[in-house]
Scaffold this active site. Structure first.
Site, short mmCIF file in Angstrom:
data_model
loop_
_atom_site.label_atom_id
_atom_site.label_comp_id
_atom_site.label_asym_id
_atom_site.label_seq_id
_atom_site.Cartn_x
_atom_site.Cartn_y
_atom_site.Cartn_z
N ARG A 5 -3.28 6.64 1.13
CA ARG A 5 -3.81 7.87 1.73
C ARG A 5 -2.87 8.59 2.68
O ARG A 5 -3.13 9.74 3.04
CB ARG A 5 -5.13 7.56 2.44
N ARG A 21 -6.43 11.24 -6.05
CA ARG A 21 -7.66 10.51 -5.74
C ARG A 21 -8.86 11.46 -5.82
O ARG A 21 -9.92 11.08 -6.34
CB ARG A 21 -7.50 9.95 -4.33
N ASP A 49 -6.72 -2.82 -7.57
CA ASP A 49 -7.26 -3.45 -6.37
C ASP A 49 -7.60 -4.91 -6.66
O ASP A 49 -7.91 -5.26 -7.80
CB ASP A 49 -8.52 -2.72 -5.88
N TYR A 100 -14.84 -11.80 -0.21
CA TYR A 100 -15.54 -10.54 -0.49
C TYR A 100 -16.72 -10.77 -1.43
O TYR A 100 -17.77 -10.15 -1.30
CB TYR A 100 -14.59 -9.51 -1.11
N ARG A 152 0.82 -1.22 0.00
CA ARG A 152 0.00 0.00 0.00
C ARG A 152 0.85 1.26 0.00
O ARG A 152 0.45 2.28 0.56
CB ARG A 152 -0.95 0.04 1.21
O1 CP3 Z 1 -0.04 -1.71 -2.51
C1 CP3 Z 1 -0.30 -0.78 -3.30
O2 CP3 Z 1 0.11 0.39 -3.12
C2 CP3 Z 1 -1.02 -1.11 -4.60
C3 CP3 Z 1 -2.43 -0.93 -4.59
C4 CP3 Z 1 -3.32 -1.84 -3.75
C5 CP3 Z 1 -4.56 -1.39 -3.25
N1 CP3 Z 1 -5.23 -2.45 -2.71
C6 CP3 Z 1 -5.06 -0.01 -3.33
C7 CP3 Z 1 -6.13 0.44 -2.40
C8 CP3 Z 1 -3.22 -3.20 -3.44
C9 CP3 Z 1 -2.07 -4.16 -3.67
C10 CP3 Z 1 -4.44 -3.57 -2.80
C11 CP3 Z 1 -4.73 -4.94 -2.36
C12 CP3 Z 1 -5.95 -5.22 -1.60
N2 CP3 Z 1 -7.20 -4.63 -1.76
C13 CP3 Z 1 -6.07 -6.24 -0.63
C14 CP3 Z 1 -4.98 -7.21 -0.26
C15 CP3 Z 1 -3.92 -6.61 0.61
C16 CP3 Z 1 -4.37 -6.26 2.00
O3 CP3 Z 1 -4.34 -5.07 2.32
O4 CP3 Z 1 -4.70 -7.18 2.77
C17 CP3 Z 1 -7.38 -6.21 -0.15
C18 CP3 Z 1 -7.96 -7.11 0.93
C19 CP3 Z 1 -8.10 -5.19 -0.88
C20 CP3 Z 1 -9.52 -4.84 -0.79
C21 CP3 Z 1 -9.70 -3.45 -0.35
N3 CP3 Z 1 -9.42 -2.33 -1.11
C22 CP3 Z 1 -10.19 -3.01 0.91
C23 CP3 Z 1 -10.59 -3.92 2.05
C24 CP3 Z 1 -10.20 -1.61 0.87
C25 CP3 Z 1 -10.75 -0.70 1.93
C26 CP3 Z 1 -9.87 -0.64 3.12
C27 CP3 Z 1 -8.91 0.51 2.97
O5 CP3 Z 1 -7.72 0.33 3.22
O6 CP3 Z 1 -9.41 1.59 2.62
C28 CP3 Z 1 -9.67 -1.20 -0.38
C29 CP3 Z 1 -9.46 0.18 -0.84
C30 CP3 Z 1 -8.09 0.55 -1.31
N4 CP3 Z 1 -7.30 -0.22 -2.13
C31 CP3 Z 1 -7.39 1.76 -1.03
C32 CP3 Z 1 -6.17 1.70 -1.71
C33 CP3 Z 1 -5.10 2.76 -1.75
C34 CP3 Z 1 -7.94 2.93 -0.22
C35 CP3 Z 1 -9.10 3.50 -0.94
C36 CP3 Z 1 -9.13 5.02 -1.07
O7 CP3 Z 1 -8.20 5.66 -1.57
O8 CP3 Z 1 -10.18 5.55 -0.69
#
Ligand code: CP3
Length: 344
Positions: free
Chosen positions: A28, A37, A74, A151, A24
């Site tokens: 944010r 974003r 994602d 999910y 990640r």
């Molecule tokens: O790592 C990176 O920088 C690359 C991008 C990336 C994102 N999600 C961007 C994201 C990667 C590799 C993921 C993987 C992901 N997404 C996983 C597996 C890794 C982990 O964290 O366990 C999972 C379970 C998801 C599903 C997901 N996406 C959730 C549960 C959420 C909401 C929770 C949160 O952290 O906000 C997201 C949203 C998400 N994916 C964000 C980002 C940067 C935040 C959303 C935003 O900007 O509003």
């Protein structure tokens, strides 16, 4: 290639300073991410707009000089490509129209739908690859079938994946069909990412820790093995990182059984144990507690050194045990990297 530290570590080399990147890392905690974003409007639009997704992929590289960039996307784009409705509730997280029957599984699009539907992601990789510094490796990724299915079934994130376990118990054949569909789609998706410029791929099984016994074998280990075989059949030289988060004892032998070149370790694993039990099988990645990037200070320095030094006898990629959180401090990320790379 010779100059890419990440590829050298994944290939089994022991390096004086491990390569570093963060799960990640585009996210944010960075003001430039929040600005892009906001320009995109919503999260899925950001994922599906290659110019913007490439821009946020590059932001942490410009700011910190990480050894790897992970494409911005994602894991829930695969259900979207398979025809399930996916959206992100601002301030809450992902939502999907839940899949709760054998019929709903049968109605999903075929696995190769990811080729057309996820075309913008391949474009993000092509754009990013062109802009990256020569020593920086580009990582593609997908969610592992169990995590993605959890999910798809619940329609949202769940603390212990209850709805997915219930579906598995009620109709193991339909559940296995869902896992198969996601497995097939993931093989197509990762191969297409590699063909668009990804040099390494990572499989995120964020909820592997809630599977035990035969369920772990059938729905975490076996799909990972099939996906890695499907990638290696076309791209034998592309390294694969597997992340069976929370798997505890089941980390033992996971790389050998699945063909992964590297296992990513969550922060619950003891580094000394992992160095003894897992590193002889190949590269390990991890496993700093992301909370230390919020609190910083002497503890961050000590823990960064401890992890670096504990894994210094074998191939290692420095990373966090899970994603960096929105409340992490930018100065602490810089301190972590500086500590890791200090002259000893
Ligand atoms: O790592 C990176 O920088 C690359 C991008 C990336 C994102 N999600 C961007 C994201 C990667 C590799 C993921 C993987 C992901 N997404 C996983 C597996 C890794 C982990 O964290 O366990 C999972 C379970 C998801 C599903 C997901 N996406 C959730 C549960 C959420 C909401 C929770 C949160 O952290 O906000 C997201 C949203 C998400 N994916 C964000 C980002 C940067 C935040 C959303 C935003 O900007 O509003």
């Amino acid at each position: 290639m010779a100059d890419k530290l990440l590829l050298r570590a994944l290939g089994g080399e022991t390096l004086p300073t491990p390569p570093v990147w963060m799960m990640r890392q585009a996210g944010r905690y960075l003001p430039e991410y929040r600005a892009t974003r906001a320009r995109a409007g919503d999260f899925l639009t950001l994922c599906y707009t290659p110019e913007l997704a490439a821009e946020v992929t590059l932001q942490p590289i410009r700011r910190f000089g990480f050894d790897a960039a992970i494409m911005f996307a994602d894991i829930l784009l695969v259900p979207d490509a398979l025809g399930q409705r996916v959206w992100f509730e601002p301030g809450e997280g992902p939502r999907l129209d839940p899949i709760a029957s054998a019929d709903a599984v049968a109605r999903l699009r075929p696995a190769d739908a990811v080729h057309d539907r996820l075309a913008p992601i391949y474009e993000t990789l092509r754009l990013t690859r062109r802009e990256l510094p020569p020593a920086t490796t580009l990582i593609g990724f997908a969610g592992a079938p169990w995590t993605v299915a959890s999910y798809m079934i619940a329609g949202r994130g769940t603390p212990a994946q209850e709805p997915a376990h219930d579906f598995m118990r009620a109709d193991r054949a339909a559940f296995a069909a869902l896992i198969d569909r996601v497995t097939g789609a993931t093989i197509h998706y990762l191969n297409a990412q590699i063909e668009a410029g990804a040099e390494v791929v990572k499989l995120f099984d964020s909820w592997a820790g809630s599977l035990t016994g035969r369920d772990f074998d059938d729905f975490a280990l076996d799909p990972a093995r099939r996906i890695i075989a499907g990638v290696k059949a076309r791209h034998p030289d592309v390294p694969v990182i597997a992340f069976p988060r929370g798997a505890g004892d089941r980390y033992r032998g996971f790389a050998r059984a699945t063909g992964a070149d590297c296992v990513a370790l969550d922060q619950s694993l003891d580094a000394g144990w992992a160095a003894r039990e897992l590193q002889p099988d190949g590269c390990v990645q991890g496993n700093l507690d992301p909370a230390l990037l919020v609190s910083g200070g002497a503890r961050l320095i000590e823990e960064t050194r401890r992890i670096r030094d504990t894994f210094a006898g074998g191939p290692h990629v420095f990373n966090l045990g899970h994603g960096i959180t929105p409340d992490a401090q930018i100065d602490n990320v810089a301190l972590m990297i500086e500590t890791l790379r200090e002259r000893r």
